[in-house]
Design an enzyme around this catalytic site. Structure first.
Site: not given
Lengths: 302, 302
Positions: B10, B121, B205
């Site tokens: 978000n 992925k 990340k």
């Protein structure tokens, strides 16, 4: 001493190429080899153009516009800094044997720059008149017709005023790093309510490189282009390569170059030489070694 | 003291949004406001995810593939570092009152990492089986079927081993700059014949942020996500927020989190706490101030 070198044209994409990553890497491999004489000679900052790359990216943005939101032009410029910066880093670090780091670079412009009232720089794909008019209405673009080719978006090309990341570039250069900066002339920004705001414009990369070189106190600005030197009487039987131009001679030559791509390069070189009292050099990658020895290229002297 | 903060979810794009620049800027404005408590408290390095952005970029690359060459995935990752980096810079510099600079970041991986033999992925758009098989043949992709949704490219997600631009990030941080780095987990690279070579893979990340935080000698790693804290019994009537976990308790919890998105975050936080003896924090942007005061979020302690 610090050299700022601005890579353009063939250094990245050659005539007939489409701009694949493999093509760009191969071209950069040759270009970076040609930079060797500069690597033994002090600090280096590398800038570069992004014309074909940002053109490709704008095509991508448009063709997927029904599915994913197109980014504003200033972010497409940012994207090309990363694309080309990563490619330069790969090739230059192997030759340089010191760290090469790409700094995302914003360049300040004035929203009152007359360029914003008269956008002239065509960018992105061609459209039919109907499509162009719709984009004008829907997105607030300015569009213009190019004879025989179709309609295209035109954007302002304002004057670069300052490099937002200057201190970071200075810090990295002082630490022995080669900085890749000001890609595509930099991301054009101005301040609005204390926030850096990206603007849909493009900045001439040679002008931005000249501003960066002045601000860094560089001892030399090298503009790498597709021809070996600046010429008088370009394309005529009297064409003559100019080995050296002082500021006055360069100024006198500018009107003759007004319609070609050499004009802005000479202007940027001239601005650097006049402001700093240092020397600027315009030449091709292949002629760089000879040009540094004074046997090729064009030196613009104060 | 240096804090590494990893922005995800978000913080950049909210549910239902398409990822326009305006949406991302508005979200980042709120996120950067929430970072204020960290700004009075030492040096800061900001990392961030790029899931939706690189997904959008891969759609763009595909939809324009007949006209302009698609870039390899590693350059699409680079492009998103610049896109998001420019947006973070705009919003964070206004709050931080010190320079914010985005450093294009490559992360070393091992080409013998087992992930390369087993790409898992999913990235980019969905395809029909026929299209997927053609891309497999034409481009050497690995494709996989997602039940009820279609075929998609899958890529390796190797372990991050080191940050190529570490020294530059250290130099900038030492000079008082806020560095934006390791976007999207970094551009995956390995060395081939002395050249950094980009690889078509994506790096988690949070894992990359943990490696960066360890290498920087950071005193704190903060992982910002959509939920306020790590919970036990997620989604059950016995769901319980965990305010503090030592390394042993965090390890014991990992199997329970294996199927959700919290697992890799806790693993990254744990790796940082274990390696450095420092504290990692997992929380939401809105709860950051409370979490720093120990009244929200989850602290992972050595």
């Amino acid at each position: 001493m610090t050299t700022v070198i601005a890579l353009g044209g063939n250094a990245l994409i050659r005539p007939g190429e489409r701009g694949t990553a493999a093509e760009q890497r191969a071209n950069l491999r040759a270009t970076c080899e040609a930079l060797r004489p500069l690597l033994v000679d002090g600090e280096l900052v590398v800038t570069h153009g992004n014309g074909p790359q940002v053109g490709n990216e704008l095509v991508r943005q448009e063709r997927a516009a029904d599915e994913v939101p197109p980014l504003p032009l200033y972010l497409a410029v940012a994207q090309t800094q990363a694309e080309i910066g990563a490619l330069i880093e790969s090739e230059l670090a192997a030759v340089a044997e010191r760290p090469v780091v790409c700094v995302l670079t914003h360049v300040r412009v004035d929203e009152d720059d007359p360029a914003f009232r008269n956008p002239t720089k065509p960018v992105g794909p061609f459209y039919s008149e109907e499509q162009a008019r719709r984009l004008e209405a829907d997105r607030g673009w300015t569009v213009a017709h190019e004879a025989g080719r179709g309609w295209r978006r035109v954007v302002p090309s304002p004057k670069p005023l300052g490099i937002v990341e200057l201190a970071a570039i200075q810090t990295l250069v002082a630490a022995g790093t080669i900085a890749v900066a000001c890609g595509g002339g930099g991301i054009p920004v101005s301040s609005r309510n204390g926030h850096l705001t990206g603007l849909d414009a493009v900045i001439d990369k040679d002008r931005a490189s000249s501003v960066l070189a002045v601000a860094l106190g560089a001892k030399r600005l090298v503009i790498v282009t597709d021809v070996e030197a600046v010429s008088r009487g370009w394309g005529t039987s009297a064409q003559e390569e100019l080995r050296e131009l002082d500021v006055r001679a360069a100024e006198a030559l500018l009107p003759e170059l007004a319609t070609g791509s050499m004009g802005p390069k000479l202007e940027a070189a001239l601005a650097f030489a006049r402001t700093t009292g240092q020397i600027a050099l315009i030449t091709s990658a292949a002629s760089l070694a000879e040009a540094l020895a004074g046997r090729a290229g064009t030196r613009i002297t104060p």
